[in-house]
Write a protein that holds these residues in place. Structure first.
Motif, PDB file in Angstrom:
ATOM      1  N   UNK A  80      31.527  20.104 -52.937  1.00 13.23           N
ATOM      2  CA  UNK A  80      30.630  20.027 -51.784  1.00 13.23           C
ATOM      3  C   UNK A  80      31.128  18.897 -50.882  1.00 13.23           C
ATOM      4  N   UNK A  81      31.331  19.164 -49.587  1.00 12.45           N
ATOM      5  CA  UNK A  81      31.831  18.119 -48.689  1.00 12.45           C
ATOM      6  C   UNK A  81      30.760  17.104 -48.312  1.00 12.45           C
ATOM      7  N   UNK A  82      30.347  16.307 -49.301  1.00 13.63           N
ATOM      8  CA  UNK A  82      29.394  15.231 -49.055  1.00 13.63           C
ATOM      9  C   UNK A  82      30.154  13.987 -48.618  1.00 13.63           C
ATOM     10  N   UNK A  83      29.623  13.319 -47.601  1.00 10.19           N
ATOM     11  CA  UNK A  83      30.273  12.108 -47.078  1.00 10.19           C
ATOM     12  C   UNK A  83      29.292  10.944 -47.215  1.00 10.19           C
ATOM     13  N   UNK A  84      29.416  10.145 -48.292  1.00 13.53           N
ATOM     14  CA  UNK A  84      28.509   9.013 -48.473  1.00 13.53           C
ATOM     15  C   UNK A  84      28.619   8.042 -47.297  1.00 13.53           C
ATOM     16  N   UNK A  85      27.540   7.342 -46.953  1.00 10.08           N
ATOM     17  CA  UNK A  85      26.259   7.344 -47.657  1.00 10.08           C
ATOM     18  C   UNK A  85      25.290   8.411 -47.150  1.00 10.08           C
ATOM     19  N   UNK A  86      25.661   9.185 -46.158  1.00  6.65           N
ATOM     20  CA  UNK A  86      24.730  10.146 -45.563  1.00  6.65           C
ATOM     21  C   UNK A  86      24.882  11.524 -46.208  1.00  6.65           C
ATOM     22  N   UNK A  87      24.639  11.586 -47.528  1.00  5.41           N
ATOM     23  CA  UNK A  87      24.866  12.830 -48.251  1.00  5.41           C
ATOM     24  C   UNK A  87      23.785  13.878 -47.983  1.00  5.41           C
ATOM     25  N   UNK A  88      22.673  13.466 -47.367  1.00  2.00           N
ATOM     26  CA  UNK A  88      21.640  14.450 -47.026  1.00  2.00           C
ATOM     27  C   UNK A  88      21.851  15.021 -45.626  1.00  2.00           C
ATOM     28  N   UNK A  89      22.980  14.705 -45.017  1.00  4.72           N
ATOM     29  CA  UNK A  89      23.337  15.236 -43.704  1.00  4.72           C
ATOM     30  C   UNK A  89      24.543  16.167 -43.854  1.00  4.72           C
ATOM     31  N   UNK A  90      24.442  17.395 -43.341  1.00  7.13           N
ATOM     32  CA  UNK A  90      25.549  18.347 -43.428  1.00  7.13           C
ATOM     33  C   UNK A  90      26.738  17.825 -42.629  1.00  7.13           C
ATOM     34  N   UNK A  91      27.893  17.709 -43.296  1.00  5.45           N
ATOM     35  CA  UNK A  91      29.104  17.199 -42.638  1.00  5.45           C
ATOM     36  C   UNK A  91      30.301  18.035 -43.098  1.00  5.45           C
TER      37      UNK A  91
ATOM     38  N   UNK B 272      30.638  28.263 -46.506  1.00  5.38           N
ATOM     39  CA  UNK B 272      30.182  27.224 -45.594  1.00  5.38           C
ATOM     40  C   UNK B 272      28.660  27.053 -45.685  1.00  5.38           C
ATOM     41  N   UNK B 273      27.952  28.141 -46.003  1.00  4.38           N
ATOM     42  CA  UNK B 273      26.492  28.082 -46.104  1.00  4.38           C
ATOM     43  C   UNK B 273      26.063  27.320 -47.350  1.00  4.38           C
ATOM     44  N   UNK B 274      26.606  27.697 -48.513  1.00  8.59           N
ATOM     45  CA  UNK B 274      26.212  27.016 -49.743  1.00  8.59           C
ATOM     46  C   UNK B 274      26.679  25.564 -49.767  1.00  8.59           C
ATOM     47  N   UNK B 275      27.825  25.281 -49.166  1.00 10.42           N
ATOM     48  CA  UNK B 275      28.297  23.898 -49.089  1.00 10.42           C
ATOM     49  C   UNK B 275      27.346  23.054 -48.252  1.00 10.42           C
ATOM     50  N   UNK B 276      26.943  23.580 -47.098  1.00  7.67           N
ATOM     51  CA  UNK B 276      26.011  22.844 -46.247  1.00  7.67           C
ATOM     52  C   UNK B 276      24.620  22.766 -46.836  1.00  7.67           C
ATOM     53  N   UNK B 277      24.229  23.799 -47.576  1.00  6.00           N
ATOM     54  CA  UNK B 277      22.896  23.843 -48.159  1.00  6.00           C
ATOM     55  C   UNK B 277      22.668  22.724 -49.171  1.00  6.00           C
ATOM     56  N   UNK B 278      23.724  22.259 -49.812  1.00  9.14           N
ATOM     57  CA  UNK B 278      23.577  21.181 -50.784  1.00  9.14           C
ATOM     58  C   UNK B 278      22.967  19.942 -50.153  1.00  9.14           C
ATOM     59  N   UNK B 279      23.389  19.602 -48.959  1.00 11.03           N
ATOM     60  CA  UNK B 279      22.816  18.442 -48.277  1.00 11.03           C
ATOM     61  C   UNK B 279      21.342  18.663 -47.956  1.00 11.03           C
ATOM     62  N   UNK B 280      20.986  19.912 -47.629  1.00  7.93           N
ATOM     63  CA  UNK B 280      19.579  20.240 -47.379  1.00  7.93           C
ATOM     64  C   UNK B 280      18.759  20.028 -48.651  1.00  7.93           C
ATOM     65  N   UNK B 281      19.293  20.467 -49.797  1.00  6.61           N
ATOM     66  CA  UNK B 281      18.584  20.306 -51.062  1.00  6.61           C
ATOM     67  C   UNK B 281      18.456  18.833 -51.449  1.00  6.61           C
ATOM     68  N   UNK B 282      19.481  18.043 -51.168  1.00  7.54           N
ATOM     69  CA  UNK B 282      19.399  16.604 -51.419  1.00  7.54           C
ATOM     70  C   UNK B 282      18.285  15.983 -50.575  1.00  7.54           C
ATOM     71  N   UNK B 283      18.194  16.411 -49.318  1.00  9.37           N
ATOM     72  CA  UNK B 283      17.132  15.909 -48.439  1.00  9.37           C
ATOM     73  C   UNK B 283      15.749  16.281 -48.985  1.00  9.37           C
ATOM     74  N   UNK B 284      15.626  17.514 -49.510  1.00  2.46           N
ATOM     75  CA  UNK B 284      14.365  17.944 -50.112  1.00  2.46           C
ATOM     76  C   UNK B 284      14.036  17.118 -51.354  1.00  2.46           C
ATOM     77  N   UNK B 285      15.043  16.889 -52.181  1.00  6.74           N
ATOM     78  CA  UNK B 285      14.820  16.072 -53.381  1.00  6.74           C
ATOM     79  C   UNK B 285      14.288  14.691 -53.026  1.00  6.74           C
ATOM     80  N   UNK B 286      14.874  14.100 -52.015  1.00  9.89           N
ATOM     81  CA  UNK B 286      14.465  12.753 -51.609  1.00  9.89           C
ATOM     82  C   UNK B 286      13.076  12.745 -50.990  1.00  9.89           C
ATOM     83  N   UNK B 287      12.831  13.712 -50.145  1.00 13.61           N
ATOM     84  CA  UNK B 287      11.545  13.744 -49.436  1.00 13.61           C
ATOM     85  C   UNK B 287      10.383  14.001 -50.383  1.00 13.61           C
ATOM     86  N   UNK B 288      10.598  14.923 -51.342  1.00 11.99           N
ATOM     87  CA  UNK B 288       9.501  15.322 -52.217  1.00 11.99           C
ATOM     88  C   UNK B 288       9.620  14.752 -53.623  1.00 11.99           C
TER      89      UNK B 288
END
Length: 226
Positions: free
Chosen positions: A103-114, A192-208
């Motif tokens: 997953x193309x996560x770019x710390x520290x903003x891993x909840x942002x699709x990059x 590209x969808x599932x890769x970007x979706x990971x950041x969305x799920x991280x954001x959900x984990x953090x928020x909830x």
């Protein structure tokens, strides 16, 4: 598709995601080879799996040696190490299925699709390795928290993207064996969808404040995936 048992290398199997997949596959009778730049860490991770399961199905080795021994290879390393790791084992990948969990996560903003240049990181990897390696994108949206709990039902679906249909079917079968629902989600570019979706799920984990949100596909239950 009945895949039986296979020799599966997990490059990055000392990490949580790769280790979770290794544990699940070993629990279903597959031979797993943990691949790492540190053979000692790979062997320790394999020993922990064997002790937990009461079997001797996991071994540890270096990256290239693990890849050479396996029939199917899983790449479960951080995005920063994806291309370099693939380059290191490319000479022994020909003719094999490579499951890329990157997953193309770019710390520290891993909840942002990059996404790199706005495109799929897995598709770029396929282009680099060439057609002799059948790259499949899968497991990006399954939390390691779920994989590690063998007794729990994983209420998350796996999106499988590949340009090679038989390779996709093999990965769907491997997913089903370890208790995951998996669906063919189209060619590799769709990753590209599932890769970007990971950041969305991280954001959900953090928020909830949950350990592992996921996705479920509705409307096609009970249908055979081809």
């Amino acid at each position: 598709m009945d895949i039986g048992t296979a020799k599966i290398a997990i490059l990055g199997g000392t990490g949580k995601e790769g280790g979770g997949l290794a544990l699940r596959w070993a629990s279903k009778g597959h031979r797993v080879i943990i691949g790492s730049r540190s053979i000692e860490r790979a062997q320790a991770a394999a020993a922990a799996i064997n002790e937990r399961l009461g079997v001797s199905l996991a071994t540890g080795n270096g990256l290239a040696a693990a890849t050479a021994e396996a029939e199917i290879v899983t790449l479960a390393v951080p995005y920063a190490a994806q291309q370099e790791t693939a380059k290191e084992v490319a000479s022994v990948l020909a003719g094999k299925i490579l499951i890329d969990v990157t997953v193309p996560l770019v710390p520290p903003q891993v909840s942002r699709v990059q996404l790199p240049a706005g495109r799929s990181a897995v598709e770029a990897l396929q282009e680099r390795l060439g057609p002799e390696v059948r790259v499949v994108s899968a497991f990006q949206n399954i939390s390691a928290h779920h994989l590690d709990d063998l007794d729990a039902e994983v209420e998350c679906d796996v999106l499988v993207c590949a340009d090679d249909n038989s390779a996709a079917e093999a990965v769907i079968a491997l997913s089903t064996q370890i208790g995951l629902r998996a669906w063919y989600a189209g060619p590799l570019c769709n990753s590209v969808v599932s890769e970007g979706l990971t950041s969305v799920l991280i954001a959900l984990n953090r928020r909830y404040k949950v350990p592992g949100s996921g996705i479920r596909i509705t409307g096609i239950d009970g249908l055979e995936i081809a």
